[in-house]
Design an enzyme around this catalytic site. Structure first.
Site, PDB file in Angstrom:
ATOM      1  CD  GLU A 138      20.501  19.320  11.855  1.00  0.00           C
ATOM      2  OE1 GLU A 138      19.585  19.094  12.761  1.00  0.00           O
ATOM      3  OE2 GLU A 138      21.503  18.984  11.772  1.00  0.00           O
ATOM      4  CE  LYS A 197      22.040  -1.704   2.039  1.00  0.00           C
ATOM      5  NZ  LYS A 197      22.980  -1.011   1.324  1.00  0.00           N
TER       6      LYS A 197
HETATM    7  P1  ADP Z   1      20.485  15.741  17.644  1.00  0.00           P
HETATM    8  O1  ADP Z   1      20.142  14.638  18.751  1.00  0.00           O
HETATM    9  O2  ADP Z   1      21.659  15.468  16.625  1.00  0.00           O
HETATM   10  O3  ADP Z   1      20.463  17.319  18.141  1.00  0.00           O
HETATM   11  P2  ADP Z   1      17.489  16.187  16.981  1.00  0.00           P
HETATM   12  O4  ADP Z   1      17.664  16.338  18.606  1.00  0.00           O
HETATM   13  O5  ADP Z   1      17.749  17.415  16.051  1.00  0.00           O
HETATM   14  O6  ADP Z   1      19.199  15.714  16.927  1.00  0.00           O
HETATM   15  O7  ADP Z   1      16.998  14.984  16.705  1.00  0.00           O
HETATM   16  C1  ADP Z   1      16.704  14.561  15.320  1.00  0.00           C
HETATM   17  C2  ADP Z   1      16.581  13.344  15.060  1.00  0.00           C
HETATM   18  O8  ADP Z   1      15.808  12.461  16.175  1.00  0.00           O
HETATM   19  C3  ADP Z   1      15.890  12.908  13.633  1.00  0.00           C
HETATM   20  O9  ADP Z   1      16.609  13.150  12.585  1.00  0.00           O
HETATM   21  C4  ADP Z   1      15.157  11.706  13.900  1.00  0.00           C
HETATM   22  O10 ADP Z   1      16.233  10.763  13.517  1.00  0.00           O
HETATM   23  C5  ADP Z   1      15.057  11.580  15.285  1.00  0.00           C
HETATM   24  N1  ADP Z   1      13.531  11.782  15.643  1.00  0.00           N
HETATM   25  C6  ADP Z   1      12.994  12.963  16.034  1.00  0.00           C
HETATM   26  N2  ADP Z   1      11.650  12.785  16.272  1.00  0.00           N
HETATM   27  C7  ADP Z   1      11.264  11.567  15.881  1.00  0.00           C
HETATM   28  C8  ADP Z   1      10.140  10.570  15.885  1.00  0.00           C
HETATM   29  N3  ADP Z   1       8.900  11.166  15.981  1.00  0.00           N
HETATM   30  N4  ADP Z   1      10.224   9.541  15.535  1.00  0.00           N
HETATM   31  C9  ADP Z   1      11.414   8.751  15.410  1.00  0.00           C
HETATM   32  N5  ADP Z   1      12.717   9.567  15.336  1.00  0.00           N
HETATM   33  C10 ADP Z   1      12.429  10.873  15.618  1.00  0.00           C
END
Ligand code: ADP
Length: 543
Positions: A332, A440
């Site tokens: 996003e 939690k």
């Molecule tokens: P999806 O897997 O739903 O397509 P994305 O590939 O867009 O989602 O991944 C986004 C999510 O990945 C973020 O909201 C976060 O939770 C996680 N994320 C991305 N980069 C990092 C990071 N450097 N450290 C921790 N979490 C991360």
């Protein structure tokens, strides 16, 4: 009073026009699914992208219509990136790791008109071709000699090289409003159906400028970039755009994402910068370690998509002289939001302090603003202690999902990321969890990422996931699920002792289970929801 500068829309085609004119001889090297290494230049890619644009016209694709790709990182995919978006159609990258049912859903939802695919995905194409509603043409991204013997199974199958060869490339890129949709990428849909994120030419160009900055991916004309991050998910973090913008040499690894194949390309092509998710680097580091190799040209590696364990950051730096740029973002957000580059005050600090800064998810890249809010929606302080829901806004952050799926996602003009984070007084953001993954315990949050980072610093641990297990007294307690490195041994007691002194005692996991494999999703992230299902009803020894 208006400024008096030229009005030129920010269009994706301008990137390849620039690269052709100013870096025309700069190489783009691909490991092809045909098995060989292919070499081309920005000049030739620009020419063939124009032929692609003409071919789309010949196939009857109109402005704004979606054209899908199901392909690895490679030069043909890049020609499509520019040919499709540049012509005014919308480039829809489909993640081949999704389930065929999800691919059918996505193709129908996007109303894809054409689907281009690498031959690796021929079985997948056969599984979906008869089921999609709008795809009129299926195009195999190869020459006729590489079409499968059973090509007739998909009626009207077209051959990419023939489509391109039929055009002369005498084509002028159209000019249009920079807010026009350029590309579409669906989120992985860990729960529910995937949702579409529709980027514009303007959002893409602005993101590209920011991604190339020294405190972000730090790419210039003298660099050689190898994106391990796939072009089929969030535009390879923008690398496919920033390479032609900067004139960097581009190396595209195709399907060869194992440690050996990647290492060979790093060395043979002189790669200086790369980008990928932690799981990919694990494979690469294991290979390099086992074979006692060094990187002769690699200097920086951007890591994100999930938390990069500090142990990996220090290993890269201390053993290989490679600086990790820990970055955070999401589909996003096009995707980059933050990157962990130093501020002036860190330059002379101790290695431990510098590692602590590099291990955060980083500070906001210009263009993205962020804040954390408590349960009442009020903004929390940047004191490195308070943690809350992370919200972002900016010109490359989503405002609505494609076809308004899920309604208005914004809260007072901010996009809720679904991540839980704290922010240091210096502005460095630390993700403690995805809100869905929070543990939690007795009303207090335990950050699963912290626990995983500690576990992954243990020499016997290949991968670790920390999930909530039901506890009669505390409601939830952390359960550590561990995949050991091949041949390595460690007991539950040794692992739990490894946490001593590193975290508050009550954060220590209540139990450890060893598994053969931890399930990974379509973007290489640990699928904690599947682990939670697997260990639902697990009886903790403390319960
Ligand atoms: P999806 O897997 O739903 O397509 P994305 O590939 O867009 O989602 O991944 C986004 C999510 O990945 C973020 O909201 C976060 O939770 C996680 N994320 C991305 N980069 C990092 C990071 N450097 N450290 C921790 N979490 C991360």
């Amino acid at each position: 009073m208006y400024g008096q500068m030229m009005q030129q829309p920010l269009l994706i085609s301008s990137l390849i026009v620039h690269a052709e004119r100013h870096h025309g001889e700069r190489e783009v090297v691909s490991r092809r699914v045909e098995g060989d290494i292919h070499r081309t230049t920005y000049g030739q890619i620009a020419q063939r992208a124009r032929q692609v644009a003409q071919a789309l016209g010949a196939l009857g694709v109109r402005d704004g219509e979606r054209v899908a790709t199901l392909a690895w990182n490679g030069y043909r995919h890049m020609e499509l990136y520019f040919g499709i978006s540049g012509s005014g159609a919308v480039m829809h990258t489909v993640n081949p790791r999704l389930h065929p049912d999800q691919i059918v859903y996505i193709a129908d939802h996007a109303e894809d008109q054409v689907m281009f695919f690498d031959m690796t995905f021929w079985p997948l194409i056969q599984a979906v071709a008869g089921r999609t509603k709008t795809v009129k043409h299926w195009v195999a991204m190869c020459g006729r000699e590489h079409l499968p013997a059973d090509a007739a199974k998909v009626p009207g199958l077209l051959c990419y090289e023939e489509l391109v060869a039929a055009q002369d490339g005498r084509y002028a890129w159209p000019s249009f409003d920079e807010n026009t949709a350029s590309s579409l990428c669906y989120t992985s849909g860990t729960t529910g159906n995937p949702k579409g994120v529709l980027y514009s030419h303007r959002s893409t160009l602005l993101h590209t400028f920011a991604a190339a900055l020294p405190d972000c991916l730090d790419v210039g004309a003298a660099d050689c970039v190898l994106p391990v991050v796939p072009m089929f998910h969030v535009n390879s973090w923008g690398i496919v755009y920033l390479a032609p913008m900067t004139g960097a040499k581009l190396v595209l690894p195709g399907a060869g994402l194992d440690g050996k194949s990647l290492y060979e390309l790093f060395e043979s092509e002189g790669v200086t910068v790369s980008a990928g998710v932690p799981t990919v680097w694990q494979g690469l580091l294991a290979y390099v370690d086992a074979n006692k190799l060094k990187f002769s040209t690699m200097r920086r590696s951007a890591i994100g998509g999930s938390a990069c364990p500090p142990a990996m950051i220090s290993k890269f730096l201390d053993d290989y002289g490679v600086r990790v740029i820990h970055a955070w973002g999401m589909t996003e957000m096009s995707p980059i939001g933050t990157a962990a580059a130093f501020k002036a005050q860190h330059v002379d600090q101790s290695p431990e302090r510098r590692l602590a800064v590099m291990s955060t998810q980083g500070r906001a890249v210009y263009g993205v603003d962020m804040k954390i809010v408590g349960e009442d929606g009020r903004e929390l302080p940047w004191d490195g202690q308070a943690s809350g829901d992370l919200l972002v806004r900016g010109p490359w952050v989503i405002s609505r999902y494609f076809r308004d799926e899920g309604g208005d996602p914004l809260q007072d003009g901010w996009f809720p990321t679904g991540d839980v984070a704290k922010i240091s007084p210096e502005g460095y953001m630390i993700i403690t969890d995805r809100s869905k993954d929070v543990i939690k315990s007795g009303g207090e949050w335990i950050g699963s990422i912290d626990l995983e980072n500690i576990a992954m610093a243990h020499p016997a641990v290949a991968m670790a996931a920390c999930i909530a297990a039901h506890h009669p007294k505390w409601d939830e307690r952390p359960l550590l699920v561990v995949m050991k490195k091949p041949g390595a041994e460690v007991t539950k007691e040794e692992l739990l002792a490894f946490f001593d002194g590193k975290i508050a005692k009550w954060w220590t996991p209540d139990d450890v289970v060893f598994v053969d494999a931890i399930p990974l999703g379509a973007t290489g992230k640990m699928q904690k929801n599947r682990l939670r299902d697997q260990f639902r009803g697990y009886k903790l020894p403390t319960a």
